[in-house]
Design an enzyme around this catalytic site. Structure first.
Site, PDB file in Angstrom:
ATOM      1  N   THR A 117       0.967  -1.195   0.201  1.00 28.70           N
ATOM      2  CA  THR A 117      -0.048   0.063  -0.073  1.00 28.70           C
ATOM      3  C   THR A 117       0.933   1.168  -0.102  1.00 28.70           C
ATOM      4  O   THR A 117       1.890   1.166   0.614  1.00 28.70           O
ATOM      5  CB  THR A 117      -0.984   0.236   1.333  1.00 28.70           C
ATOM      6  OG1 THR A 117      -1.730   1.285   1.251  1.00 28.70           O
ATOM      7  CG2 THR A 117      -0.122  -0.199   2.413  1.00 28.70           C
ATOM      8  N   TYR A 142      -2.426   0.123   9.802  1.00 26.92           N
ATOM      9  CA  TYR A 142      -2.466  -0.552   8.476  1.00 26.92           C
ATOM     10  C   TYR A 142      -1.179  -0.292   7.619  1.00 26.92           C
ATOM     11  O   TYR A 142      -0.702  -1.460   7.402  1.00 26.92           O
ATOM     12  CB  TYR A 142      -3.439   0.119   7.759  1.00 26.92           C
ATOM     13  CG  TYR A 142      -3.737  -0.261   6.383  1.00 26.92           C
ATOM     14  CD1 TYR A 142      -3.797  -1.572   6.057  1.00 26.92           C
ATOM     15  CD2 TYR A 142      -3.608   0.571   5.520  1.00 26.92           C
ATOM     16  CE1 TYR A 142      -3.909  -2.076   4.707  1.00 26.92           C
ATOM     17  CE2 TYR A 142      -3.719   0.337   3.913  1.00 26.92           C
ATOM     18  CZ  TYR A 142      -3.734  -1.122   3.539  1.00 26.92           C
ATOM     19  OH  TYR A 142      -3.718  -1.283   2.431  1.00 26.92           O
TER      20      TYR A 142
END
Length: 166
Positions: A117, A142
């Site tokens: 990501t 995350y």
């Protein structure tokens, strides 16, 4: 030879499964269906209902199929949820990536694609595209869990006959 797509019932994983099939590849999918949908898995793909953190399940998949690459899309992706429940994100994203990598290495699978990501880069000073050479500075669990996974895969590739791309 086949490609194992983890998280293959999710949006990105299912589209990758279709693209691989269109390219003439045999496809094997594992997904626990926590956020994915069974109907999203292409019918020609061999489907396993299970969690990528289940090492016995991965060993079975590798024993039953002639896998030569893994495309790892399984994971948790909701940033606010990662802040509220960080340990779940570290387990599902980082811990399970470790399990996938270890099972692949032990099965002699040399190639892994890891879906990371842009959150590994954190906040940027402007709206210009983020270069891969930008500083790594995740701002939430995350992004941190994905960065930890990238670092772990890098170390595994240095120690084993194993290649990955994130």
């Amino acid at each position: 030879m086949a490609v194992l797509v983890t998280g293959g019932a999710g949006y990105i994983g299912s589209h990758m499964a279709w693209a691989l099939l269109d390219a003439g590849e045999d496809v094997v999918v594992i997904d626990r269906l926590s956020t994915g949908f069974r109907w999203a898995v292409p019918a020609p793909a061999r489907f396993y209902l299970g969690d990528v953190g289940d090492r016995a399940m991965l060993d079975r998949i590798f024993a039953e199929n002639d896998i030569d690459a893994v495309m790892h899309f399984a994971g948790s992706i909701v940033v606010p949820q990662s802040v509220a429940r960080p340990l779940e994100y570290y387990e599902n994203n980082t811990g399970n990536t470790r399990t996938v990598a270890a099972a692949a290495i032990d099965a002699g699978i040399r190639n892994l694609v890891f879906s990371s990501t842009a959150a590994v880069y954190g906040d940027q000073a402007d709206d210009s595209p983020v270069l891969e050479s930008a500083s790594l500075n995740p701002k939430n669990p995350y992004g941190q869990s994905k960065l930890m996974s990238e670092l772990m895969l890098r170390d595994a590739a240095s120690a084993h006959d194993f290649r990955f791309v994130a």
